[in-house]
Enzyme design. Structure first.
Site, PDB file in Angstrom:
ATOM      1  N   ILE A   1       6.552  -2.991   7.740  1.00  0.00           N
ATOM      2  CA  ILE A   1       6.580  -1.537   7.846  1.00  0.00           C
ATOM      3  C   ILE A   1       7.507  -0.994   6.768  1.00  0.00           C
ATOM      4  O   ILE A   1       8.683  -1.366   6.693  1.00  0.00           O
ATOM      5  CB  ILE A   1       7.057  -1.088   9.247  1.00  0.00           C
ATOM      6  N   LYS A   2       6.961  -0.116   5.918  1.00  0.00           N
ATOM      7  CA  LYS A   2       7.751   0.437   4.817  1.00  0.00           C
ATOM      8  C   LYS A   2       8.574   1.622   5.303  1.00  0.00           C
ATOM      9  O   LYS A   2       8.034   2.595   5.812  1.00  0.00           O
ATOM     10  CB  LYS A   2       6.826   0.894   3.674  1.00  0.00           C
ATOM     11  N   ILE A   3       9.886   1.513   5.117  1.00  0.00           N
ATOM     12  CA  ILE A   3      10.815   2.584   5.484  1.00  0.00           C
ATOM     13  C   ILE A   3      11.604   2.975   4.233  1.00  0.00           C
ATOM     14  O   ILE A   3      12.124   2.098   3.535  1.00  0.00           O
ATOM     15  CB  ILE A   3      11.790   2.102   6.591  1.00  0.00           C
TER      16      ILE A   3
ATOM     17  N   THR B   1       0.849  -1.188   0.000  1.00  0.00           N
ATOM     18  CA  THR B   1       0.000   0.000   0.000  1.00  0.00           C
ATOM     19  C   THR B   1       0.889   1.244   0.000  1.00  0.00           C
ATOM     20  O   THR B   1       2.085   1.160   0.258  1.00  0.00           O
ATOM     21  CB  THR B   1      -0.883   0.062   1.265  1.00  0.00           C
TER      22      THR B   1
ATOM     23  N   ILE C   1       2.703  -1.300   5.068  1.00  0.00           N
ATOM     24  CA  ILE C   1       2.174   0.038   5.356  1.00  0.00           C
ATOM     25  C   ILE C   1       3.355   0.977   5.594  1.00  0.00           C
ATOM     26  O   ILE C   1       4.325   0.601   6.252  1.00  0.00           O
ATOM     27  CB  ILE C   1       1.193   0.018   6.557  1.00  0.00           C
TER      28      ILE C   1
END
Length: 371
Positions: free
Chosen positions: A138-140, A44, A107
């Site tokens: 978790i998108k970093i 997403t 996300i």
């Protein structure tokens, strides 16, 4: 079941959908894609959420309730998006149970924090805790400031999707950050088997920028090189991944139960209509990778995608020749990468602004409806 997509999955490529909405979740569409289209993950971003929230009435009740509770727009965005990701994680849970590397839903941390290490970590922890599912990623972003946050997140046992990777050197730094995080997690006594990661290497935007430069250079050689840089760049990235996986450093971690950080091909929707609409799927097939696709690209591959087996392993030398030729005619690829990263962070932030504005509009409507 789509035969072509199943064949792609059987070739070792994990098919992830680059889209999510409450409608997909509640109508059973996402579950159907798992059954019928071999989808084993979801990514997403704020633009995807903005479109879903603007188009669907399925968010109205939650927005109204949060407005009545006096929540500000940032909190409403957080609640809406983590709710969707949590529910998508539940739909993907059976996939995850069977194949722990897949069944994943990603996300993003707040994009305004792309150049703020501490802020990125705080956002990552908050999202990890709120979604509270083992199959969330978790998108970093892979900015300079994002690298220490990747290490810190992994060291705490947070599974990450590192996004906005364009160049090989930065990719090497990302892999190093992941390994450093695993080493810290191991030394702290964490179970490495529970930590997963993908590295999202962006594809189509490379061709967009390089082709623009080739257009201005002109001539036969420039024309011949159009549409070649993105695939060559991704193939060089895979060669770098193979080097790391063959290293003694990795072997020690693997022996301790660590999972490899799989290469993920992102931005695989074709921007140039002159190219095959399945270009960035067909040309990047290699076992142990992920391809996250917009639904349009997925449908195109299901309809007419070609599968020629592993077309990536052992192609590093050939890929390097593309960059040698680009350099010879005057394309400064280092500058291309700088432009792409700056643009990527900008788009990242703009898409967040778009999401906040969309949610603000929905909050305003909800407030008026309650009067």
């Amino acid at each position: 079941m789509s035969d072509r997509l199943k064949a792609l999955a059987d070739a070792g490529v994990s098919i992830w959908l680059d889209d999510l909405s409450r409608e997909r979740i509640e109508t059973g569409n996402l579950a159907d894609l798992v059954k019928e289209k071999s989808v084993v993950g979801v990514t997403t971003n704020p633009t995807i959420f903005a479109g879903a929230i603007a188009d669907g009435e399925r968010y109205d009740d939650q927005v109204r309730r949060l407005v009545e509770e006096g929540k500000d727009v940032d909190r409403v965005v957080f609640e809406l998006t983590t709710e969707d990701v949590r529910n998508a994680c539940d739909i993907m849970a059976p996939v995850h149970a069977e194949h722990p590397a897949d069944g994943r839903v990603s996300i993003e941390v707040e994009p305004d924090l792309a150049n703020d290490t501490e802020g990125t970590m705080a956002s990552a922890r908050a999202l990890w805790s709120a979604v509270d599912r083992p199959n969330v990623l978790i998108k970093i972003p892979a900015t300079k400031e994002g690298l220490p946050a990747i290490t810190a997140a992994v060291a705490e046992g947070i599974s990450v999707n590192v996004t906005l990777i364009f160049g090989i050197e930065r990719y090497r730094e990302v892999m190093d950050a992941y390994l450093a995080g695993l080493e810290q997690a191991r030394d702290a006594g964490l179970d490495l088997d529970r930590i997963h990661s993908v590295a999202s290497f962006f594809v189509s935007r490379v061709d967009t920028e390089v082709d623009k430069r080739l257009e201005s250079i002109g001539g036969e050689e420039a024309e011949a090189l159009k549409g070649m840089a993105a695939v060559a760049n991704a193939r060089l990235a895979y060669a770098a991944f193979e080097e790391v996986i063959a290293s003694d450093r990795w072997k020690l971690l693997a022996d301790a139960g660590a999972n490899p950080q799989r290469p993920l091909w992102a931005s695989t929707g074709v921007k140039n209509q002159a190219y095959s609409d399945t270009l960035y799927v067909t040309e990047l097939v290699v076992p142990g990778t992920v391809n996250t696709m917009p639904e349009k690209t997925m449908e195109a591959f299901a309809d007419h995608g070609e599968l020629r087996g592993d077309v990536v392993t052992g192609t590093g030398g050939e890929a390097q020749q593309v960059f040698d030729r680009l350099a010879d005619i005057g394309v400064d690829f280092e500058d291309v990468l700088l432009v792409l990263e700056h643009e990527g962070v900008d788009k990242f932030k703009k898409s967040w602004t778009e999401l906040v504005e969309t949610v603000s509009g929905q909050m305003e409507k909800a407030g008026q409806g309650g009067e």
